[in-house]
Design a protein around this motif. Structure first.
Motif, short mmCIF file in Angstrom:
data_model
loop_
_atom_site.label_atom_id
_atom_site.label_comp_id
_atom_site.label_asym_id
_atom_site.label_seq_id
_atom_site.Cartn_x
_atom_site.Cartn_y
_atom_site.Cartn_z
N ILE A 192 -1.01 4.72 3.14
CA ILE A 192 -1.31 5.52 1.95
C ILE A 192 -1.48 6.99 2.33
O ILE A 192 -0.94 7.89 1.67
CB ILE A 192 -2.59 5.00 1.27
N THR A 193 -2.23 7.25 3.40
CA THR A 193 -2.46 8.63 3.83
C THR A 193 -1.15 9.33 4.18
O THR A 193 -0.89 10.46 3.73
CB THR A 193 -3.39 8.65 5.06
N ILE A 194 -0.31 8.67 4.96
CA ILE A 194 0.97 9.27 5.37
C ILE A 194 1.84 9.56 4.15
O ILE A 194 2.43 10.64 4.03
CB ILE A 194 1.70 8.32 6.34
N THR A 195 1.92 8.61 3.22
CA THR A 195 2.79 8.77 2.05
C THR A 195 2.29 9.86 1.11
O THR A 195 3.06 10.73 0.68
CB THR A 195 2.89 7.44 1.28
N VAL A 196 1.01 9.83 0.76
CA VAL A 196 0.46 10.78 -0.21
C VAL A 196 0.53 12.21 0.32
O VAL A 196 0.94 13.14 -0.40
CB VAL A 196 -0.99 10.41 -0.57
N ALA A 205 12.06 7.72 -1.97
CA ALA A 205 10.64 7.39 -1.99
C ALA A 205 10.39 6.00 -1.41
O ALA A 205 9.43 5.78 -0.67
CB ALA A 205 10.10 7.46 -3.42
N ILE A 206 11.27 5.05 -1.72
CA ILE A 206 11.14 3.70 -1.15
C ILE A 206 11.35 3.74 0.36
O ILE A 206 10.63 3.06 1.11
CB ILE A 206 12.14 2.75 -1.82
N LEU A 207 12.33 4.53 0.79
CA LEU A 207 12.55 4.69 2.23
C LEU A 207 11.31 5.26 2.90
O LEU A 207 10.91 4.83 3.99
CB LEU A 207 13.76 5.58 2.49
N LEU A 208 10.68 6.23 2.23
CA LEU A 208 9.43 6.80 2.76
C LEU A 208 8.37 5.71 2.89
O LEU A 208 7.61 5.67 3.88
CB LEU A 208 8.94 7.92 1.86
N SER A 209 8.31 4.82 1.90
CA SER A 209 7.33 3.74 1.93
C SER A 209 7.53 2.86 3.16
O SER A 209 6.57 2.48 3.85
CB SER A 209 7.42 2.88 0.67
N ILE A 210 8.79 2.53 3.43
CA ILE A 210 9.08 1.68 4.59
C ILE A 210 8.72 2.39 5.89
O ILE A 210 8.09 1.81 6.78
CB ILE A 210 10.57 1.28 4.58
N ALA A 216 0.83 -1.21 0.00
CA ALA A 216 0.00 0.00 0.00
C ALA A 216 0.86 1.25 0.00
O ALA A 216 0.58 2.22 -0.72
CB ALA A 216 -0.93 -0.01 1.22
N ALA A 217 1.93 1.25 0.80
CA ALA A 217 2.81 2.41 0.86
C ALA A 217 3.51 2.64 -0.48
O ALA A 217 3.62 3.78 -0.96
CB ALA A 217 3.84 2.24 1.97
N VAL A 218 4.00 1.57 -1.10
CA VAL A 218 4.66 1.69 -2.41
C VAL A 218 3.66 2.17 -3.46
O VAL A 218 3.99 3.00 -4.33
CB VAL A 218 5.29 0.35 -2.82
N THR A 219 2.45 1.65 -3.41
CA THR A 219 1.40 2.09 -4.33
C THR A 219 1.13 3.57 -4.18
O THR A 219 0.93 4.29 -5.17
CB THR A 219 0.11 1.28 -4.09
N ALA A 220 1.12 4.06 -2.95
CA ALA A 220 0.89 5.48 -2.71
C ALA A 220 1.99 6.33 -3.34
O ALA A 220 1.72 7.41 -3.88
CB ALA A 220 0.82 5.75 -1.21
N VAL A 245 -7.36 -4.49 -6.44
CA VAL A 245 -6.33 -5.09 -7.30
C VAL A 245 -5.30 -5.87 -6.47
O VAL A 245 -5.18 -7.10 -6.62
CB VAL A 245 -5.61 -4.01 -8.15
N THR A 246 -4.54 -5.18 -5.62
CA THR A 246 -3.44 -5.87 -4.94
C THR A 246 -3.93 -6.80 -3.84
O THR A 246 -3.40 -7.91 -3.69
CB THR A 246 -2.45 -4.85 -4.35
#
Length: 403
Positions: A305-309, A327-332, A95-99, A232-233
């Motif tokens: 998703i909320t935090i990332t977007v 961006a990937i680090l942000l996802s984690i 979900a984070a990566v999708t965001a 989807v996912t």
């Protein structure tokens, strides 16, 4: 006959369609706020009462459910907790990566008052993780009072393990207490039409539709990412686990769990709804009695998703360059932080400053982003909770039915 008319009306309400009643509450709230904004603001007391009741009873519910479930667990009894946890973690990370992908494809900007960006980040990930670890060993009474779900879950697991050697009478008492609190929460949720009526009337009377329209692009990115995860996912993960068509189960979870969670805006308060759905699906009770309360605390795809977007929207607004590695680090970070967010309305928004600190964004600007989140929260937080809560049942069912 006259004496039986009131109970019959009450029974009709209690046995009626909660979704239909909530829709009626929304329509009435919009009409009242449109006709008389002052009356709409006054009706907010109903929404405040409903939210307060949910916040008050949800921590007790999570604590007792987990304690009773672990204490009553029989040795050598097969459960599916490990695969459920794997799905929770994978779902949140995806979900984070999708965001991130949605934010790159459809960049959003916010109306912020920029200040000096040369200051050091307000808090690092180490400090936040330090706080989360110490929240785990918070005084259990204090954790219940303050809604510290990480602490509640930790102490519930420890106490439940300690009570594994208790007498059958004690274990039965714990289960009866858990069942009783579940019944109380179920009654509170039946008040949702009145609470939603007050919340909608007060929100529209206070901010109007303009506040939502001004952030329509940001809302579209947020809700679009959440729908992508839900349709989807998540189905793909369920298919990989069960090798069966996932969509009948997906739609059933969204209908029976997601809709009520959308309006209650609390994963913890939606636990009784999810437990009843798991029972209806014929899932293993020893699994869902733990995985559902656990999911309300740690399964937070919508929060990630909320935090990332929102963080990347602030980054775009300030013109800060972002590479894929960052961006990937942000996802984690978003996924880890989401696991520590509160199980009540708006919990994920308060973790946005953590993600903003990755880009050296000062706390005063980060809190402006949080304020934006509260403005759009009437839709954002509802969609987030619907995704989080319905996914709890979805992944529990997938783990129980895995091949």
């Amino acid at each position: 006959m006259a004496m039986s008319s009131t109970p019959t009306l009450f029974q009709r309400y209690m046995n009626g369609s909660l979704v239909l009643q909530i829709i009626v509450g929304i329509v009435c709230g919009v009409i009242l706020a449109s006709i008389s904004p002052s009356a709409g603001q006054s009706a907010g007391i109903l929404g405040g009462f409903f939210v307060k009741a949910l916040k008050g009873i949800a921590p007790v519910l999570v604590f007792l459910l987990v304690v009773a479930s672990i204490a009553n667990h029989k040795k050598n009894q097969q459960t599916h907790i490990k695969p459920v946890l794997v799905l929770y973690i994978l779902g949140t990370l995806i979900a984070a990566v999708t965001a991130v992908m949605f934010s790159f494809a459809f960049p959003s900007e916010l109306n912020l008052i920029a200040t000096d960006l040369s200051r050091a980040a307000p808090r690092g990930i180490g400090e936040v993780l330090h706080t989360l670890v110490f929240n785990m060993v918070d005084n259990p009474v204090n954790a219940l009072v303050n809604g510290n779900y990480i602490g509640i879950l930790t102490w519930a697991i420890v106490i439940g393990i300690g009570l594994r050697q208790a007498t059958d009478t004690t274990k039965a008492l714990l289960q009866n207490l858990a069942d009783g609190i579940t019944t109380v929460v179920g009654f509170v949720i039946r008040l949702a039409p009145f609470g939603v009526f007050g919340l909608v009337a007060n929100t529209i009377a206070t901010t109007g539709f303009e506040a939502l329209f001004s952030y329509s692009h940001l809302l579209a990115v947020l809700v679009g990412a959440m729908l992508f995860i839900a349709l989807v996912t998540n189905p793909l993960l369920v298919f990989l686990a069960t090798r069966q068509n996932p969509y009948p189960l997906v739609f059933q979870c969204l209908k029976s769990s997601g809709i009520t969670a959308f309006f209650t805006r609390s994963s913890a308060a939606n636990i009784p709804v999810n437990m009843a759905l798991c029972e209806k699906l014929g899932l293993d009770e020893d699994t869902y009695s733990v995985s559902i309360p656990l999911g309300a605390t740690v399964n937070m795809a919508g929060a990630a998703i909320t935090i990332t977007v929102l963080t990347l929207a602030a980054v775009n607004t300030l013109g800060i360059p972002v590479d894929m590695g960052t961006a990937i680090l942000l996802s984690i970070i978003a996924a880890v932080s989401a696991g520590g967010s509160s199980g009540v309305a708006g919990g994920s928004l308060l973790l946005i400053p953590l993600a903003c600190s990755l880009f050296n964004i000062p706390n005063d600007i980060a809190m402006q982003v949080v304020a934006v989140g509260f403005i759009i929260g009437v839709l954002q937080d509802s969609a987030e909770t619907a995704l989080n809560s319905s996914t709890d049942v979805l992944f529990t069912a997938a783990a129980c039915r895995r091949v």
